[in-house]
Scaffold this motif. Sequence first.
Motif, PDB file in Angstrom:
ATOM      1  N   HIS A 198      55.244  36.230  47.570  1.00  0.00           N
ATOM      2  CA  HIS A 198      54.621  35.956  46.275  1.00  0.00           C
ATOM      3  C   HIS A 198      53.255  36.632  46.162  1.00  0.00           C
ATOM      4  N   THR A 199      52.497  36.632  47.262  1.00  0.00           N
ATOM      5  CA  THR A 199      51.187  37.279  47.247  1.00  0.00           C
ATOM      6  C   THR A 199      51.320  38.781  47.022  1.00  0.00           C
ATOM      7  N   MET A 200      52.312  39.398  47.671  1.00  0.00           N
ATOM      8  CA  MET A 200      52.534  40.836  47.489  1.00  0.00           C
ATOM      9  C   MET A 200      52.907  41.145  46.040  1.00  0.00           C
ATOM     10  N   VAL A 201      53.806  40.350  45.472  1.00  0.00           N
ATOM     11  CA  VAL A 201      54.232  40.568  44.085  1.00  0.00           C
ATOM     12  C   VAL A 201      53.049  40.396  43.132  1.00  0.00           C
ATOM     13  N   ASP A 202      52.287  39.337  43.325  1.00  0.00           N
ATOM     14  CA  ASP A 202      51.149  39.077  42.438  1.00  0.00           C
ATOM     15  C   ASP A 202      50.073  40.148  42.580  1.00  0.00           C
ATOM     16  N   THR A 203      49.887  40.663  43.794  1.00  0.00           N
ATOM     17  CA  THR A 203      48.897  41.721  44.000  1.00  0.00           C
ATOM     18  C   THR A 203      49.310  42.993  43.275  1.00  0.00           C
ATOM     19  N   VAL A 204      50.589  43.339  43.340  1.00  0.00           N
ATOM     20  CA  VAL A 204      51.079  44.521  42.629  1.00  0.00           C
ATOM     21  C   VAL A 204      50.904  44.350  41.124  1.00  0.00           C
ATOM     22  N   LEU A 205      51.253  43.156  40.603  1.00  0.00           N
ATOM     23  CA  LEU A 205      51.100  42.905  39.170  1.00  0.00           C
ATOM     24  C   LEU A 205      49.631  42.929  38.754  1.00  0.00           C
ATOM     25  N   LEU A 206      48.741  42.459  39.644  1.00  0.00           N
ATOM     26  CA  LEU A 206      47.314  42.525  39.359  1.00  0.00           C
ATOM     27  C   LEU A 206      46.852  43.972  39.233  1.00  0.00           C
ATOM     28  N   LEU A 207      47.287  44.819  40.160  1.00  0.00           N
ATOM     29  CA  LEU A 207      46.919  46.238  40.109  1.00  0.00           C
ATOM     30  C   LEU A 207      47.487  46.912  38.862  1.00  0.00           C
ATOM     31  N   LEU A 208      48.727  46.579  38.516  1.00  0.00           N
ATOM     32  CA  LEU A 208      49.343  47.176  37.328  1.00  0.00           C
ATOM     33  C   LEU A 208      48.646  46.708  36.052  1.00  0.00           C
ATOM     34  N   THR A 209      48.175  45.464  36.046  1.00  0.00           N
ATOM     35  CA  THR A 209      47.420  44.967  34.892  1.00  0.00           C
ATOM     36  C   THR A 209      46.121  45.740  34.727  1.00  0.00           C
ATOM     37  N   ILE A 210      45.456  45.996  35.832  1.00  0.00           N
ATOM     38  CA  ILE A 210      44.216  46.769  35.781  1.00  0.00           C
ATOM     39  C   ILE A 210      44.482  48.187  35.296  1.00  0.00           C
ATOM     40  N   LEU A 211      45.630  48.754  35.709  1.00  0.00           N
ATOM     41  CA  LEU A 211      45.930  50.151  35.372  1.00  0.00           C
ATOM     42  C   LEU A 211      46.445  50.320  33.945  1.00  0.00           C
ATOM     43  N   PHE A 212      47.484  49.553  33.574  1.00  0.00           N
ATOM     44  CA  PHE A 212      48.064  49.846  32.255  1.00  0.00           C
ATOM     45  C   PHE A 212      48.810  48.694  31.585  1.00  0.00           C
ATOM     46  N   ILE A 213      49.179  47.621  32.261  1.00  0.00           N
ATOM     47  CA  ILE A 213      49.930  46.554  31.594  1.00  0.00           C
ATOM     48  C   ILE A 213      48.985  45.758  30.704  1.00  0.00           C
ATOM     49  N   LYS A 214      49.226  45.818  29.397  1.00  0.00           N
ATOM     50  CA  LYS A 214      48.377  45.134  28.433  1.00  0.00           C
ATOM     51  C   LYS A 214      49.137  43.995  27.763  1.00  0.00           C
ATOM     52  N   ASP A 215      48.409  42.971  27.407  1.00  0.00           N
ATOM     53  CA  ASP A 215      49.001  41.905  26.602  1.00  0.00           C
ATOM     54  C   ASP A 215      49.281  42.414  25.196  1.00  0.00           C
ATOM     55  N   ASP A 356      53.492  25.983  39.880  1.00  0.00           N
ATOM     56  CA  ASP A 356      53.960  25.761  41.249  1.00  0.00           C
ATOM     57  C   ASP A 356      54.171  27.091  41.958  1.00  0.00           C
ATOM     58  N   ARG A 357      54.714  28.043  41.228  1.00  0.00           N
ATOM     59  CA  ARG A 357      54.915  29.380  41.802  1.00  0.00           C
ATOM     60  C   ARG A 357      53.570  30.048  42.113  1.00  0.00           C
ATOM     61  N   LYS A 358      52.596  29.923  41.230  1.00  0.00           N
ATOM     62  CA  LYS A 358      51.291  30.553  41.445  1.00  0.00           C
ATOM     63  C   LYS A 358      50.529  29.901  42.601  1.00  0.00           C
ATOM     64  N   LYS A 359      50.746  28.595  42.794  1.00  0.00           N
ATOM     65  CA  LYS A 359      50.078  27.913  43.902  1.00  0.00           C
ATOM     66  C   LYS A 359      50.600  28.400  45.250  1.00  0.00           C
ATOM     67  N   HIS A 360      51.838  28.896  45.253  1.00  0.00           N
ATOM     68  CA  HIS A 360      52.429  29.410  46.498  1.00  0.00           C
ATOM     69  C   HIS A 360      52.139  30.902  46.611  1.00  0.00           C
ATOM     70  N   SER A 361      50.882  31.251  46.457  1.00  0.00           N
ATOM     71  CA  SER A 361      50.443  32.643  46.498  1.00  0.00           C
ATOM     72  C   SER A 361      48.945  32.661  46.790  1.00  0.00           C
ATOM     73  N   LEU A 362      48.483  33.771  47.341  1.00  0.00           N
ATOM     74  CA  LEU A 362      47.045  33.949  47.605  1.00  0.00           C
ATOM     75  C   LEU A 362      46.422  34.901  46.582  1.00  0.00           C
ATOM     76  N   GLU A 363      46.961  34.899  45.377  1.00  0.00           N
ATOM     77  CA  GLU A 363      46.478  35.814  44.341  1.00  0.00           C
ATOM     78  C   GLU A 363      44.998  35.615  44.053  1.00  0.00           C
ATOM     79  N   ALA A 364      44.554  34.359  43.968  1.00  0.00           N
ATOM     80  CA  ALA A 364      43.139  34.097  43.674  1.00  0.00           C
ATOM     81  C   ALA A 364      42.245  34.684  44.766  1.00  0.00           C
ATOM     82  N   ASN A 365      42.629  34.497  46.022  1.00  0.00           N
ATOM     83  CA  ASN A 365      41.847  35.051  47.134  1.00  0.00           C
ATOM     84  C   ASN A 365      41.840  36.567  47.107  1.00  0.00           C
ATOM     85  N   VAL A 366      42.992  37.164  46.761  1.00  0.00           N
ATOM     86  CA  VAL A 366      43.090  38.622  46.702  1.00  0.00           C
ATOM     87  C   VAL A 366      42.191  39.181  45.611  1.00  0.00           C
ATOM     88  N   SER A 367      42.175  38.538  44.437  1.00  0.00           N
ATOM     89  CA  SER A 367      41.346  39.036  43.333  1.00  0.00           C
ATOM     90  C   SER A 367      39.866  38.963  43.694  1.00  0.00           C
TER      91      SER A 367
END
Length: 482
Positions: A198-215, A356-367
């Motif tokens: 989950h941390t790997m997936v969230d980290t990739v999505l974080l990088l893609l958001t910074i690069l080009f994924i827009k709301d 629950d899915r986000k809690k099972h990740s270290l996304e906050a620490n990675v950011s």
Amino acid sequence: MESLRDGEPPLSPVARLFQVPSLTVYVVAIMGCKTSINPQVIKEGFRQVPIAHPRFTSKLVQKGGKIRWTPTKIDLDDHIIVPEIDSNIEFPDRFVEDYISNLTQTTLDLSKPLWELHILNIKTSDAEAVAFFRIHHSLGDGISLVSLLLSATRKTSDPEALPTVPSLKRESTSSYHCSNTFCRVFVAIWWWLGLIWHTMVDTVLLLLTILFIKDTHTPLKSPHRTQLKAKRFVHYTINMDDIKLVKNEMKTTINDVLLGATQAGLTRYLSREYGMDADSGATKQRISHVFKNIRLRAGIAMNIRRVPGIQNMSDMLAKKSKARWGNVVGLVTFPFSIALHEDPLEYVRHAKAKMDRKKHSLEANVSYFCTNLALNLFGMKVAEAISLRYMFNTTLVFSNVPGPMEEISFYGHPIAYIAPGVYGQPHALTFHLLSYANQMTISLSVDPTIISNPYLLCDDLKESFKLIRDAVQRKINIENII
């Protein structure tokens, strides 16, 4: 570590980032009082019981190419501001909102400690007077500042006693309980593999958001950067008993309930803004089709200290503290579900599943780690660009901080409510939630050029929670009959 006990340390990486003009963020803590406010009593209270953290009596000084906190003498008249107000103002609530909104276009004087207290002795619909702090975000995050507030207040029921610090425990690493060793080892390995994935997936999505994924551009999202525009603050309150009723019946957390109600309220608001009447079946299908194509995400601020929850100031200031003072938060990118549900409780179920899915990740620490790494390796401009890209590509910020558990007084003035908020960030909408006694205050900071009627949005949010609460009550009534 952000501490002043070892001389005059330089600013932490996050504090340095908040000094950049495009990311100069301020915290606003609005306090409604049950009585009129005596400014002289407040000043005398500050002299007798000064603000507990030395950063509030320090200014920024550049030494050796680095900006450092340097202790200085303060003149309370420079920091406690009491404007003259006409007692016959026709719309006092609007006056207070306009006063704070006008301040969001100004900055604090960097040659002085970076905080102000404004006292407005004017009766509003929910208070006899209003006071609010304006604090530079580089001084600390929400957890730090709430701890500071608790250290400067006393229980209304016992003027000599400090408020009770809200307790919070980390959730267990697994919901599975095994009786034998093999099963426990298997569950532990599976849990850690899930955390890594989950941390790997969230980290990739974080990088893609910074690069080009827009709301998706919606009536809630600004097409341009709004940090330099005036913001408007509005708030409303929900009874904590109602929130706990939903929480206990649905076996979830208070935060999940509030996220679910927020999803429902945003859906209701966007339905109206798109000019869609959801009465007919054909219109509902059209709305559902539009909503399926909406990407709307929030950056949720998460406390990543080793010790969760609010802590005593003495613990936060201690050397090698696990709950250190400062800006120690990471962001979790939370996708809001904008959809029409016949059952209002679906919004809470969806929020719980995603959280629950986000809690099972270290996304906050990675950011948090990536922000510090970018600052240390590539410098301020790169870190600024990364931070702005992330915020511009998402829609809003959501923060929930536990507050005082009982009614408190601020230097002898009983507080009716506390409404926190921030301004200076490039979002048209932010949510800040803070519990106080037996109520939850939801404070919205909006760009009025994007969200022209924030009161309507508040009504949609309140109505959505009411529908969720009523649905739970009906469910309980049916279960009792059966």
